[in-house]
Scaffold this active site. Structure first.
Site, mmCIF file in Angstrom:
data_model
loop_
_atom_site.group_PDB
_atom_site.id
_atom_site.type_symbol
_atom_site.label_atom_id
_atom_site.label_comp_id
_atom_site.label_asym_id
_atom_site.label_seq_id
_atom_site.Cartn_x
_atom_site.Cartn_y
_atom_site.Cartn_z
ATOM 1 N N GLU A 250 0.941 -1.078 0.268
ATOM 2 C CA GLU A 250 0.027 -0.069 -0.149
ATOM 3 C C GLU A 250 1.048 1.364 0.027
ATOM 4 O O GLU A 250 1.801 1.315 0.664
ATOM 5 C CB GLU A 250 -0.826 0.021 1.147
ATOM 6 C CG GLU A 250 -2.129 -1.077 1.058
ATOM 7 C CD GLU A 250 -2.827 -1.256 2.538
ATOM 8 O OE1 GLU A 250 -4.139 -1.206 2.240
ATOM 9 O OE2 GLU A 250 -2.257 -0.857 3.237
ATOM 10 N N CYS B 179 -3.278 6.350 11.885
ATOM 11 C CA CYS B 179 -1.927 5.965 12.370
ATOM 12 C C CYS B 179 -2.132 4.420 13.017
ATOM 13 O O CYS B 179 -2.893 4.245 14.075
ATOM 14 C CB CYS B 179 -1.195 6.719 13.440
ATOM 15 S SG CYS B 179 -0.290 7.699 12.517
#
Length: 511
Positions: A184, A496
């Site tokens: 990704e 995150c």
């Protein structure tokens, strides 16, 4: 492009640095049984395991070649320059200059990028080279060079198989590599002051222009485009990670394999493509009230995706060289940041000569606490700090990011703030002219794993904003500059440390 209903996983990051690695891989069948075995191991045991990948070629592509080296391959500087004009804008010259019947069949039906090649050349090539051809001979040489990946960069070295966009503009790309592994890449826009999407969050320094007097000139269009702000691209260096950080989803994977320099650079290639195509209205805004999203230009790179850069230092160094070459991707040395957990004191020295900013994922300076958060740690924090000091003393670029993932009742007290302040102030005393910034990242839930009480299956928790700000104030009171990182993409479980999705779900996404 229609917005996908599939779940989205992003990296929330500053313009420069992040400490989290993320999982985004669907692997070939021969590895699935091995991967399932990792689920029963603790973080330290997983960190010690590296799964042998399928046979991996060591051949390079044009993406990792300088102009001079590609000139030798193609038999002319003009050909090499023209090819790099394409690559640096996310265009594969094989499809731009090849015969019409050899156009790229995009996996996204709404894209028809290579249909109007004349307009595309006007868009990506400098005026003096718009009419310059790249003949069949040069195209054949490029195909031979890329024979190990189907003859092309796009849909060859890597294929873009999925895009997701959050309402704040954060965009995730899923890339499938030749051997079936997937990585990704995350595009994080920082909007200029006054932009509709900048609602009190972090922004770039640019201010949008309202003057439409030059809207029909190429310079005017470019100026207005640049005034949107800037986009930071978060790049992976490995498939998986062996460091086993207990607060990070990718720490549960183990390391599957490292990426080649070309596989690192192809992430930037696709990022540049998506940003460019967003100007044509093909990118979903992630907001049902908006038709499309136009991303700002790519200005920053952060090696903070999946993997530990220091465990793949050679490929990362080679990629940085290409990214910062003036005639290639044209990024400044202060625009590329490499974040490392510092597996060894020598990890920092691996990037001593690289044109980049260094970032250290510290999380805690007390050895027992850091061992809990980063169980693969084998050195004391003083030993690791000395490795950073030795490296900074030999560098011209002495900016360093110190990163801390703040976890409620684990490392977010004033005691940890005082310990961190003393720890980092020693660095500035030992390295004259150094610039040190502490990035404070409030933890985001990743589910399961070892938690606050140290027991498997329990969870860490995000600290209150009061605790975070109190931590920041304590650092600033003693002269340590600190920044609290804003959360991006959290409405899609995309903040995150949350970038982990099952292989089954990923296979459903891409077929």
């Amino acid at each position: 492009m229609r917005r996908s209903p599939a779940p989205l996983f992003f990296l929330a990051t500053l313009g420069h640095a992040s400490c989290f690695r993320f999982q985004g891989t669907a692997v070939s069948r021969r590895h699935r049984a091995s991967l399932q075995l990792l689920g029963g191991l603790d973080a330290a045991e997983r960190g010690a395991i590296t799964i042998d990948p399928p046979e991996q070629t060591t051949q390079t592509t044009a993406l990792s070649m300088t102009i001079e080296r590609l000139e030798q391959v193609l038999g002319g500087w003009g050909r090499a320059r023209l090819a790099w004009d394409c690559y640096s804008n996310g265009v594969d010259p094989h499809f731009l200059f090849g015969p019409s019947g050899d156009d790229l069949a995009s996996p996204f039906s709404s894209w028809n990028e290579y249909a109007d090649k004349s307009s595309l050349k006007q868009s990506v090539l400098p005026t003096p080279r718009v009419t310059q051809p790249l003949g069949n001979g040069a195209l054949s040489l490029l195909s031979e060079l890329h024979s190990h990946c189907g003859g092309t960069i796009e849909n060859g070295l890597a294929t873009l198989v999925h895009i997701s966009t959050a309402s704040d503009g954060t965009t995730k790309l899923l890339l499938r590599l030749v051997d079936g592994f997937e990585v990704e890449t995350v595009l994080i826009p920082f909007w200029a002051s006054g932009h509709p999407k900048n609602e009190g969050g972090e922004s770039s320094d640019e201010t949008p222009r309202n003057d439409d007097s030059d809207k029909n000139t190429s310079l005017g269009r470019a100026t207005r485009y640049a005034s949107l702000g800037r986009t930071t691209v978060c790049i992976s260096s490995q498939v998986g990670c062996k460091q086993g950080c207990t607060f990070c989803a990718t720490g549960r994977m183990g390391k599957l394999r490292s990426l080649t320099s070309d596989e690192i650079l192809v992430q930037l290639f696709y990022a540049k493509k998506i940003v460019r195509l967003s100007r044509d209205g093909i990118l979903d805004s992630g907001n049902p009230d908006e038709d499309s999203l136009v991303l700002p230009p790519v200005t920053n790179i952060v090696f903070m995706g999946m993997g530990e850069p220091a465990d793949n230092a050679k490929s990362v160094r080679n990629a940085i060289e290409i990214m910062t070459r003036r005639e290639l991707f044209q990024l400044g040395s202060n625009r590329v940041t490499v974040s490392t957990v510092a597996p060894t004191p020598e990890a920092f020295m691996e990037f001593c000569e690289s044109k980049c900013v260094l970032a250290w994922s510290v999380h805690a300076v007390r050895d027992d606490l850091r061992k809990k958060l980063v169980p693969t740690t084998k050195y004391t924090m003083e030993e690791l700090r000395q490795g950073l000091i030795d490296t900074l003393q030999k560098r011209n670029l002495r900016t360093v990011m110190i990163e801390v993932a703040l976890i409620a009742d684990v490392n977010d007290s004033l005691r940890e703030a005082d310990e961190l302040a003393d720890f980092v102030k020693y660095i500035t005393m030992e390295v004259p002219g150094s610039k040190l910034i502490c990035n404070l990242i409030p933890y985001n839930d990743i589910g399961g794993g070892t938690g606050n009480d140290g027991n498997a299956g329990s969870r860490y928790h995000k600290p209150s904003i009061e605790r975070v700000l109190s931590f920041q104030r304590r650092l600033q009171e003693v002269g340590v500059y600190s920044h609290v990182r804003g959360t991006r993409g959290d409405e899609e479980s995309a903040a995150c440390g949350q970038l982990a999705t099952s292989r089954k779900k990923k296979m459903e996404l891409v077929g």
